[in-house]
Design a protein around this motif. Structure first.
Motif, PDB file in Angstrom:
ATOM      1  N   TYR A  85       0.837  -1.216   0.000  1.00 42.11           N
ATOM      2  CA  TYR A  85       0.000   0.000   0.000  1.00 42.11           C
ATOM      3  C   TYR A  85       0.863   1.255   0.000  1.00 42.11           C
ATOM      4  O   TYR A  85       0.619   2.192  -0.760  1.00 42.11           O
ATOM      5  CB  TYR A  85      -0.935   0.022   1.195  1.00 42.11           C
ATOM      6  CG  TYR A  85      -1.761   1.287   1.234  1.00 42.11           C
ATOM      7  CD1 TYR A  85      -2.874   1.425   0.402  1.00 42.11           C
ATOM      8  CD2 TYR A  85      -1.408   2.365   2.037  1.00 42.11           C
ATOM      9  CE1 TYR A  85      -3.618   2.597   0.390  1.00 42.11           C
ATOM     10  CE2 TYR A  85      -2.147   3.545   2.030  1.00 42.11           C
ATOM     11  CZ  TYR A  85      -3.250   3.647   1.205  1.00 42.11           C
ATOM     12  OH  TYR A  85      -3.968   4.816   1.186  1.00 42.11           O
ATOM     13  N   ASP A  86       1.889   1.269   0.857  1.00 42.15           N
ATOM     14  CA  ASP A  86       2.768   2.442   0.930  1.00 42.15           C
ATOM     15  C   ASP A  86       3.433   2.714  -0.415  1.00 42.15           C
ATOM     16  O   ASP A  86       3.517   3.867  -0.858  1.00 42.15           O
ATOM     17  CB  ASP A  86       3.843   2.235   2.005  1.00 42.15           C
ATOM     18  CG  ASP A  86       3.262   2.251   3.410  1.00 42.15           C
ATOM     19  OD1 ASP A  86       2.137   2.760   3.582  1.00 42.15           O
ATOM     20  OD2 ASP A  86       3.927   1.752   4.334  1.00 42.15           O
ATOM     21  N   TYR A 205      -3.625  -7.009  -5.557  1.00 45.71           N
ATOM     22  CA  TYR A 205      -3.911  -5.850  -4.707  1.00 45.71           C
ATOM     23  C   TYR A 205      -4.281  -4.670  -5.594  1.00 45.71           C
ATOM     24  O   TYR A 205      -3.859  -4.587  -6.748  1.00 45.71           O
ATOM     25  CB  TYR A 205      -2.688  -5.485  -3.855  1.00 45.71           C
ATOM     26  CG  TYR A 205      -2.236  -6.577  -2.923  1.00 45.71           C
ATOM     27  CD1 TYR A 205      -2.737  -6.662  -1.626  1.00 45.71           C
ATOM     28  CD2 TYR A 205      -1.302  -7.523  -3.332  1.00 45.71           C
ATOM     29  CE1 TYR A 205      -2.329  -7.661  -0.760  1.00 45.71           C
ATOM     30  CE2 TYR A 205      -0.884  -8.537  -2.478  1.00 45.71           C
ATOM     31  CZ  TYR A 205      -1.407  -8.596  -1.199  1.00 45.71           C
ATOM     32  OH  TYR A 205      -1.007  -9.599  -0.341  1.00 45.71           O
ATOM     33  N   ILE A 206      -5.028  -3.742  -5.031  1.00 41.58           N
ATOM     34  CA  ILE A 206      -5.411  -2.552  -5.789  1.00 41.58           C
ATOM     35  C   ILE A 206      -5.567  -1.356  -4.855  1.00 41.58           C
ATOM     36  O   ILE A 206      -6.124  -1.475  -3.767  1.00 41.58           O
ATOM     37  CB  ILE A 206      -6.721  -2.787  -6.582  1.00 41.58           C
ATOM     38  CG1 ILE A 206      -7.166  -1.502  -7.294  1.00 41.58           C
ATOM     39  CG2 ILE A 206      -7.816  -3.315  -5.682  1.00 41.58           C
ATOM     40  CD1 ILE A 206      -8.355  -1.717  -8.205  1.00 41.58           C
ATOM     41  N   HIS A 209      -9.905   4.623  -6.248  1.00 41.57           N
ATOM     42  CA  HIS A 209     -10.786   5.655  -5.693  1.00 41.57           C
ATOM     43  C   HIS A 209     -12.261   5.315  -5.933  1.00 41.57           C
ATOM     44  O   HIS A 209     -12.987   6.062  -6.593  1.00 41.57           O
ATOM     45  CB  HIS A 209     -10.454   7.010  -6.322  1.00 41.57           C
ATOM     46  CG  HIS A 209      -8.988   7.241  -6.482  1.00 41.57           C
ATOM     47  ND1 HIS A 209      -8.101   7.247  -5.420  1.00 41.57           N
ATOM     48  CD2 HIS A 209      -8.228   7.443  -7.597  1.00 41.57           C
ATOM     49  CE1 HIS A 209      -6.876   7.455  -5.867  1.00 41.57           C
ATOM     50  NE2 HIS A 209      -6.926   7.575  -7.180  1.00 41.57           N
ATOM     51  N   PRO A 210     -12.748   4.189  -5.404  1.00 45.57           N
ATOM     52  CA  PRO A 210     -14.132   3.781  -5.678  1.00 45.57           C
ATOM     53  C   PRO A 210     -15.155   4.732  -5.067  1.00 45.57           C
ATOM     54  O   PRO A 210     -15.199   4.927  -3.860  1.00 45.57           O
ATOM     55  CB  PRO A 210     -14.213   2.389  -5.037  1.00 45.57           C
ATOM     56  CG  PRO A 210     -13.167   2.409  -3.964  1.00 45.57           C
ATOM     57  CD  PRO A 210     -12.058   3.260  -4.507  1.00 45.57           C
ATOM     58  N   LYS A 211     -15.965   5.328  -5.938  1.00 50.33           N
ATOM     59  CA  LYS A 211     -17.067   6.191  -5.500  1.00 50.33           C
ATOM     60  C   LYS A 211     -16.635   7.270  -4.499  1.00 50.33           C
ATOM     61  O   LYS A 211     -17.340   7.566  -3.541  1.00 50.33           O
ATOM     62  CB  LYS A 211     -18.181   5.339  -4.880  1.00 50.33           C
ATOM     63  CG  LYS A 211     -18.974   4.517  -5.886  1.00 50.33           C
ATOM     64  CD  LYS A 211     -19.888   5.402  -6.714  1.00 50.33           C
ATOM     65  CE  LYS A 211     -20.823   4.585  -7.595  1.00 50.33           C
ATOM     66  NZ  LYS A 211     -21.763   5.429  -8.336  1.00 50.33           N
ATOM     67  N   GLY A 212     -15.452   7.843  -4.711  1.00 53.79           N
ATOM     68  CA  GLY A 212     -15.005   8.925  -3.847  1.00 53.79           C
ATOM     69  C   GLY A 212     -14.284   8.493  -2.588  1.00 53.79           C
ATOM     70  O   GLY A 212     -13.888   9.339  -1.786  1.00 53.79           O
ATOM     71  N   ALA A 216      -8.347   3.949  -1.447  1.00 47.09           N
ATOM     72  CA  ALA A 216      -8.826   2.759  -0.749  1.00 47.09           C
ATOM     73  C   ALA A 216      -8.017   1.549  -1.209  1.00 47.09           C
ATOM     74  O   ALA A 216      -7.628   1.452  -2.383  1.00 47.09           O
ATOM     75  CB  ALA A 216     -10.309   2.549  -1.029  1.00 47.09           C
ATOM     76  N   PHE A 217      -7.788   0.614  -0.298  1.00 41.40           N
ATOM     77  CA  PHE A 217      -6.932  -0.558  -0.542  1.00 41.40           C
ATOM     78  C   PHE A 217      -7.785  -1.811  -0.504  1.00 41.40           C
ATOM     79  O   PHE A 217      -8.611  -1.986   0.392  1.00 41.40           O
ATOM     80  CB  PHE A 217      -5.855  -0.600   0.537  1.00 41.40           C
ATOM     81  CG  PHE A 217      -4.756  -1.607   0.302  1.00 41.40           C
ATOM     82  CD1 PHE A 217      -4.229  -1.821  -0.955  1.00 41.40           C
ATOM     83  CD2 PHE A 217      -4.226  -2.324   1.369  1.00 41.40           C
ATOM     84  CE1 PHE A 217      -3.199  -2.725  -1.160  1.00 41.40           C
ATOM     85  CE2 PHE A 217      -3.196  -3.227   1.187  1.00 41.40           C
ATOM     86  CZ  PHE A 217      -2.676  -3.433  -0.086  1.00 41.40           C
TER      87      PHE A 217
END
Length: 300
Positions: A85-86, A205-206, A209-212, A216-217
């Motif tokens: 994530y980082d 992994y992803i 920016h789902p729906k604002g 998000a991870f």
């Protein structure tokens, strides 16, 4: 009654104190949604931007030559999810059309409102080469978009914003677009791209920016690999179980080493055969890294 209220107020004070003492998490609305509109508005006002009409002249379904990209070497050391994530969030970007509203208020003054439609993308070259979906860019350049055609912007996690200067390559069939921004000499964080496609069962992994819900991870695995027929021909699809949604378009799919192994393209809701209103599963489709590398190295 007096004895009952006293402990009740004490509990409220304790709760308020506990909440007040906690470190606040990021505020998506102010840190990204509002900031995106404010910073995009500043770029529009300065005027040194490429409009939808101008970018349209560089944008086509296919017909691009190979492009010069300084790709990073593949990473081979396994990383923890936190480390992934980082690493990824620094090179994951918000890609959004932006434009001043044409609305006029009661006093006859033109509105200063800025319209934005944020999607996702990621940097693959520290000199400012960004990957996103074809449909993200087409949503900016085509004239059916009437509310956000002043500039296409790329925003970093720290809030730094850049206007898109060029379309370097695009592929409608594989839903890919490669854009150029000018980082003005600053070396940007970039992701390495896997040179071998993932296999079913590999971790995925992803950061998107789902729906604002910016940055998000989500995690999962590769669940299927298949080809599908599009108007432009066949294309390879890699399905994953990691969650994404509208706003995640163009995000990178990452392997356990931190390499890009795919790009988000679409979701498809699978209904029950006897009840069209009953959702059984959501297919999450991505374009494998090999399709991106082929576009970069061979064009289309």
């Amino acid at each position: 009654m007096r004895h009952f209220l006293k402990p009740f107020f004490i509990v409220l004070i304790l709760i308020a104190t506990t909440v007040h003492g906690q470190e606040l998490y990021k505020n998506n609305i102010h840190k990204y949604k509002v900031a995106l509109k404010v910073e995009a508005g500043k770029l529009i006002d300065k005027g040194n931007v490429v409009s939808g009409d101008s970018l349209n002249t560089m944008f086509k379904e296919k017909g691009y030559n190979s492009i010069d990209v300084n790709l990073k070497s593949m990473k081979k050391k396994k990383l923890s999810p936190g480390k992934i994530y980082d690493l990824v969030s620094e090179a994951a970007v918000i890609v959004s059309p932006a434009g001043r509203s044409d609305e006029v208020n009661e006093e006859g003054e033109k509105s200063k409102k800025v319209n934005t439609y944020p999607a996702s993308g990621y940097i693959i070259d520290s000199e400012g080469i960004v990957v996103t979906n074809y449909h993200v860019v087409s949503g900016f350049v085509y004239r059916k978009n009437t509310k956000a055609r002043d500039v296409l912007v790329v925003m970093m996690k720290d809030g730094t914003i850049f206007p898109v200067k060029k379309v370097l390559s695009a592929d409608k069939n594989n839903d890919l677009a490669i854009l150029k921004i000018d980082p003005k000499g600053v070396e940007l964080p970039a992701l390495s791209v896997a040179t071998k496609d993932a296999e079913i069962g590999d971790l995925a992994y992803i950061v998107s920016h789902p729906k604002g819900y910016f940055y998000a991870f989500s995690s999962g695995m590769v669940t299927d690999k298949f080809c599908e027929l599009k108007i432009g021909g066949y294309r390879n699809i890699m399905a994953i179980s990691a969650d994404f949604a509208a706003g995640s378009s163009g995000a990178a799919i990452i392997d356990q080493f931190g390499n890009v192994m795919g790009t988000v393209t679409y979701t498809k809701t699978l209904q029950h055969s006897d009840d069209a209103d009953k959702t059984q599963m959501v297919l999450k489709a991505t374009i494998p890294a090999s399709s991106l590398l082929k576009l970069i190295k061979e064009g289309n």
